[in-house]
Write a protein that holds these residues in place. Structure first.
Motif, PDB file in Angstrom:
ATOM      1  N   VAL A  77      44.455  26.462  34.730  1.00 60.92           N
ATOM      2  CA  VAL A  77      44.809  27.529  33.793  1.00 60.92           C
ATOM      3  C   VAL A  77      44.265  28.874  34.281  1.00 60.92           C
ATOM      4  O   VAL A  77      44.932  29.897  34.174  1.00 60.92           O
ATOM      5  CB  VAL A  77      44.278  27.191  32.383  1.00 60.92           C
ATOM      6  N   THR A  80      46.585  30.754  36.794  1.00 62.20           N
ATOM      7  CA  THR A  80      47.970  31.059  36.461  1.00 62.20           C
ATOM      8  C   THR A  80      48.275  32.526  36.201  1.00 62.20           C
ATOM      9  O   THR A  80      49.439  32.881  36.108  1.00 62.20           O
ATOM     10  CB  THR A  80      48.414  30.241  35.236  1.00 62.20           C
ATOM     11  N   SER A  81      47.305  33.399  36.091  1.00 61.99           N
ATOM     12  CA  SER A  81      47.605  34.806  35.795  1.00 61.99           C
ATOM     13  C   SER A  81      48.422  35.440  36.916  1.00 61.99           C
ATOM     14  O   SER A  81      49.376  36.183  36.650  1.00 61.99           O
ATOM     15  CB  SER A  81      46.327  35.587  35.539  1.00 61.99           C
ATOM     16  N   ILE A  83      50.423  33.857  38.895  1.00 58.88           N
ATOM     17  CA  ILE A  83      51.734  33.215  38.881  1.00 58.88           C
ATOM     18  C   ILE A  83      52.639  33.883  37.846  1.00 58.88           C
ATOM     19  O   ILE A  83      53.799  34.185  38.119  1.00 58.88           O
ATOM     20  CB  ILE A  83      51.608  31.701  38.609  1.00 58.88           C
ATOM     21  N   LEU A  84      52.086  34.155  36.663  1.00 55.56           N
ATOM     22  CA  LEU A  84      52.878  34.817  35.624  1.00 55.56           C
ATOM     23  C   LEU A  84      53.299  36.217  36.062  1.00 55.56           C
ATOM     24  O   LEU A  84      54.441  36.634  35.842  1.00 55.56           O
ATOM     25  CB  LEU A  84      52.088  34.877  34.318  1.00 55.56           C
ATOM     26  N   THR A 102      47.254  30.275  45.495  1.00 52.50           N
ATOM     27  CA  THR A 102      46.979  29.624  44.210  1.00 52.50           C
ATOM     28  C   THR A 102      47.666  28.270  44.134  1.00 52.50           C
ATOM     29  O   THR A 102      47.071  27.273  43.715  1.00 52.50           O
ATOM     30  CB  THR A 102      47.440  30.518  43.043  1.00 52.50           C
ATOM     31  N   ILE A 106      46.025  24.630  43.599  1.00 57.49           N
ATOM     32  CA  ILE A 106      46.477  23.704  42.551  1.00 57.49           C
ATOM     33  C   ILE A 106      46.826  22.354  43.172  1.00 57.49           C
ATOM     34  O   ILE A 106      46.491  21.301  42.632  1.00 57.49           O
ATOM     35  CB  ILE A 106      47.680  24.289  41.783  1.00 57.49           C
TER      36      ILE A 106
END
Length: 144
Positions: A77, A80-81, A83-84, A102, A106
């Motif tokens: 989590v 994910t910043s 990725i967004l 990233t 993962i």
């Protein structure tokens, strides 16, 4: 009369054998029984402690696995910043490099073979391995 009762030699044989029987036979049996009871009690306590320790070790292993899994999810989590942000601006090359890193992290954390992101058309925008970039996964290989 009292004097006669106090003299040991004047007692009848059955009266003399009673205390001797108690001292020589029954008392040692009682002592051995008490000793064995204490020994069995100590052994039972040791076995119970060992069993409880084994159960505690198993519980700790289950908790450790559960917490590690949750920590891995929290790490996922936290990553994910980028990725967004990349989904809003997929043409940003610097951000794509961060997202590729990233996705690689993962993949390592979750133990996957590969991780990649596709757009609605099935084209790979970012991947944990550069070999997957710009591939089309919407169209099956036999139709390409």
């Amino acid at each position: 009369m009292i004097r006669r009762f106090l003299n040991w030699r004047d007692w009848p044989l059955a009266t003399k054998l009673g205390p001797i029987l108690v001292l020589l036979v029954i008392l040692p049996l009682v002592l051995v029984t008490l000793y064995n009871d204490q020994a069995m009690h100590r052994e039972l306590l040791a076995a119970t402690r060992a069993q409880n320790l084994q159960r505690a070790h198993g519980t700790a292993a289950i908790l450790d696995a559960y917490l590690k899994e949750n920590l891995d999810d929290l790490d996922l989590v936290a990553m994910t910043s980028d990725i967004l942000q990349f989904l809003h601006t997929p043409q940003d090359q610097a951000l794509q490099a961060k997202v590729n890193l990233t996705l690689s992290q993962i993949r390592q954390v979750q133990g996957f073979d590969a991780v990649y992101m596709t757009n609605a058309g099935g084209d790979v925008l970012a991947a944990s391995d550069p070999r997957f970039l710009h591939r089309d996964y919407l169209t099956p290989p036999w139709q390409r």
